[in-house]
Motif scaffolding. Sequence first.
Motif, PDB file in Angstrom:
ATOM      1  N   ARG A 153       0.814  -1.212   0.000  1.00 25.29           N
ATOM      2  CA  ARG A 153       0.000   0.000   0.000  1.00 25.29           C
ATOM      3  C   ARG A 153       0.851   1.268   0.000  1.00 25.29           C
ATOM      4  O   ARG A 153       0.340   2.375  -0.054  1.00 25.29           O
ATOM      5  N   VAL A 154       2.181   1.073   0.102  1.00 20.31           N
ATOM      6  CA  VAL A 154       3.081   2.227   0.107  1.00 20.31           C
ATOM      7  C   VAL A 154       3.214   2.736  -1.320  1.00 20.31           C
ATOM      8  O   VAL A 154       3.508   1.974  -2.239  1.00 20.31           O
ATOM      9  N   ASP A 155       2.992   4.040  -1.504  1.00 19.98           N
ATOM     10  CA  ASP A 155       2.895   4.570  -2.853  1.00 19.98           C
ATOM     11  C   ASP A 155       3.826   5.768  -3.022  1.00 19.98           C
ATOM     12  O   ASP A 155       3.596   6.817  -2.431  1.00 19.98           O
ATOM     13  N   ASP A 156       4.887   5.572  -3.781  1.00 22.06           N
ATOM     14  CA  ASP A 156       5.763   6.672  -4.157  1.00 22.06           C
ATOM     15  C   ASP A 156       6.275   7.460  -2.951  1.00 22.06           C
ATOM     16  O   ASP A 156       6.026   8.653  -2.812  1.00 22.06           O
ATOM     17  N   GLU A 186       7.459  -2.535  -5.934  1.00 15.12           N
ATOM     18  CA  GLU A 186       6.861  -2.370  -7.257  1.00 15.12           C
ATOM     19  C   GLU A 186       7.572  -1.290  -8.063  1.00 15.12           C
ATOM     20  O   GLU A 186       7.605  -1.346  -9.288  1.00 15.12           O
ATOM     21  N   ALA A 187       8.082  -0.313  -7.376  1.00 25.27           N
ATOM     22  CA  ALA A 187       8.769   0.759  -8.089  1.00 25.27           C
ATOM     23  C   ALA A 187       9.714   1.473  -7.141  1.00 25.27           C
ATOM     24  O   ALA A 187       9.660   1.283  -5.925  1.00 25.27           O
ATOM     25  N   GLY A 188      10.611   2.277  -7.702  1.00 21.64           N
ATOM     26  CA  GLY A 188      11.473   3.115  -6.894  1.00 21.64           C
ATOM     27  C   GLY A 188      12.815   2.478  -6.617  1.00 21.64           C
ATOM     28  O   GLY A 188      13.076   1.341  -6.997  1.00 21.64           O
ATOM     29  N   SER A 189      13.669   3.239  -5.934  1.00 21.01           N
ATOM     30  CA  SER A 189      14.993   2.707  -5.637  1.00 21.01           C
ATOM     31  C   SER A 189      15.299   2.849  -4.155  1.00 21.01           C
ATOM     32  O   SER A 189      14.710   3.668  -3.449  1.00 21.01           O
ATOM     33  N   LEU A 190      16.233   2.017  -3.734  1.00 15.30           N
ATOM     34  CA  LEU A 190      16.589   1.932  -2.323  1.00 15.30           C
ATOM     35  C   LEU A 190      18.103   1.884  -2.200  1.00 15.30           C
ATOM     36  O   LEU A 190      18.759   1.080  -2.859  1.00 15.30           O
TER      37      LEU A 190
END
Lengths: 364, 529
Positions: free
Chosen positions: B286-289, B324-328
């Motif tokens: 549920r975490v979004d952007d 699902e998306a993004g970088s870490l």
Amino acid sequence: MTELSETETTHREEWVTPMTDSANPVGKPDGQPRTLRIGKILAVRNIGAIYVWLVIVLLFSVISGSTFFTSDTAKAVLNQYAITGIVGLSVIVPLAAGVYDLSIGSIMGLSGVLAAYLLQHTSMSPVVVGAVVLLLSVVIGLANAFVVAGLKVNSFIATLGTGAILTAITTALSGGLVITGRIGGTFSQLATTSFGGIQIAVGYMLLIMLMLGYWLERTQSGRQIYATGFDGETARLTGAPVTRIVTLSFVTSAAISGFAGMVLAAQVASGSPDVGQSYLIPAFSAAFLGATQLRGGRFNPWGTVIGVLLLGTGNVGLLVAGGPTWTPNLFVGCVLIAAVALSATHEGGRSRIRRLLTTKVGKS
Amino acid sequence: MSTLTDEKPWVAPAPVINAEHVSMTFPAQRALDDVSLQIVPGEVHALLGENGSGKSTLIRILSGYHTPDPGSVLEIQGEQLPFGSLRASHAAGLRFVHQHLALINEFNAVENIALDSGFGRPKWIDWEAQAKEAERLLARLNVEMDIWRPLSEARPVERSAVAIARAINTDSGRVSCVVLDEPTSRLPEPEVEQLFSIIHDLRRDGIAVLYVTHRLDEVTAIADRVTVLRDGKKRGTVQGSDIIRERLVELIVGEAIAKRRATHSLRHESETDRCLLRLEGFSAGRVDDVSFTLREGEILGVVGLAGSGHEDIARALIGAIPREAGSLWVGDTEVRSLTPRKAVDLGIVLALSNTVAGSAVKEFSVSENLTMSSLSRYKLRLGLIRRRPQRRDARKWIEDLDVRPSDPDATYGRLSGGNQQKVILGRSLNCNPKVLLLENPTAGVDVGARQIIYQRIIEQAKSGLAVLICATDLEDVTSTCHRVLVIRAGKVVAVVEGDYDERRLMSLAANGGDGDPPRTSQEGVGAHD
């Protein structure tokens, strides 16, 4: 009145925090007096099976007198039940990891028939045959793991299925017949070597017991097997390689039961396709009975061997006492139910077994 | 029917429950010590205390499960209640809604309510009549819900409503007092209000409500009177305007601890600039952007209403929820794929609340749980693990976190919630992590254990650990964090720093803006007239 309740409160706090007094130099190990520890070890709920075993020995000694209470009977129990013991040990690893392996009987049948088949139809040396059979057992274990962890099929159903497939392969290989050629020579020494009337299979059982015991209790992967079986989600979130652990447990049970199948074939000097299945129920009985012993609800090799000795003594005793041939089955059935009922009253064991019977295991 | 208001001096009507000098002695402890308590019709009487204070024992005596010591007096509407009889307690009109509700989730509301009333008299179940009965009971609580839908699809507060409706079903005799045991422990924040309005309806009908909890904010919100237990003794009953947080804390934990707490400011502000964790455009579950950084020695809070997605961040950061998306980035290196195993190797450790699945192994001992994720440290030749240093570390954490009982061999599953939580924290710290992720670290934890947990988190942060706290309970954040992210619908809607309070966080989480009143739910349950 006030004073009375004050002292009681203090008393209660002491009871809740035994650590405070064990911190002093005269401290007792683990905050428990020695007598309490010994009492715990000897408690019925810890080693109840040993008491039952003693009662059985006493009972048959009274009933059958000198024909039962002999060293020959003891040797017979050990020799006849060593293979049951090995198979029982093979199932505790998957059980501890929270999965069933019901294909062990079929693996035994296949490994015995394959060994006999290779000896009869090829010129492989017995050592090579043994290695090939063990290798195949490992492959079967990997296949079980794939179905459970990869295809996410409940282990109970999965290994019931793979077991049926293995039985089919065994029948195809043997043509439904017992294979006896060339198995009597060097190969049979795998089982028939004996020391003072005690066959080498007893040694295998004890060796496997020690190895599994150290593995499960004293290594990281062993502890992770228990963690996975008790609570797969916690194991996963704390970084345990859950899929690898489930795979490892299936490979172990397949390899040990494959080995047991060969020892059995060597013992009876033939490869018989349907002989393995009769070991399934005694093996699980011993494992479940073992789980109620010593380690409070955990499947463990020491308890399993105690369970096997209990089953063996009961069965041999019944036969010595002149019981009909169906009595051993009756006895084993009763022990299986009693063991599970016992572990249901055992804390930890209850949820353990309920989980085994209800959840889909092998989630990665 | 008597109603209670704050202005009028309180005049005691004839009590529904009159308990006098109730004591209960177990073989090794005095669980209740000379407790007297009166509950009157139409009041919400809160029973407050830490875990182990005797609340449960008192309820079990009322329900007929335990038989108290001789000399105890227990009268229900003037009549002596026979001890130790579940049937007698039920006949006297006492009803219990337990924490776990005892509902069958695969059944719908009608079936669940019918279960208790025995499906009516005739042989064949008259489902229409049962449905009417269910509707009538739920209407009495001002609850509108689909009674034919399985409860597994219902909202948590609807499940609570069904459990309460079943309890007040007069088919099985008159109802004098409803006992609610930790009724909000499974409710998300916005639904708590709706439960309260259900409780108000019960009170209006002249039913006494015994409300058992350890959450102070609820008590101040709903209780007419509060009785506090500590160590099996009644420490006082307060009412009306005397129901103040500070006073209750003092009664619950004892004056000494309350004072220490008041002088000890837990808010922590020192941190270095070294960035240990950086997220950019991160989406998972549920975490979004979401983008933020976590620095060395920092305690970062992440709050939101239940269901807003703030809880998913901790799990997503160890790879338990797929990204699902993004970088870490961890330190200076970008982490492309992450699994819980890899996270442990990277020094990122997750500690869940003891109330959820996957937090710890119940069947393991305290010592086994404490060392289970750091076993590789104890390895010897042949993969054997050394036991002595393991035990030493286990004892160290038991002492440091004051785990009770202090026996490393005690079974984890038998510990109280607070002590379980301490073991979970100890296990995580035993990995020597660089980043500690906490999810609701004090759910089901009593006030005393809470303070220890807060203090240890702050101490660890002072020595360089980066901590992320995802919390539904705002006290977790206000007691420890200098900086707080507020999440709504999966997105960061505000970053609060420095001087802030719970009220501000709550309004941000509810509306995404300062100052506005918290959003009220428009859904059917709890439309109060």
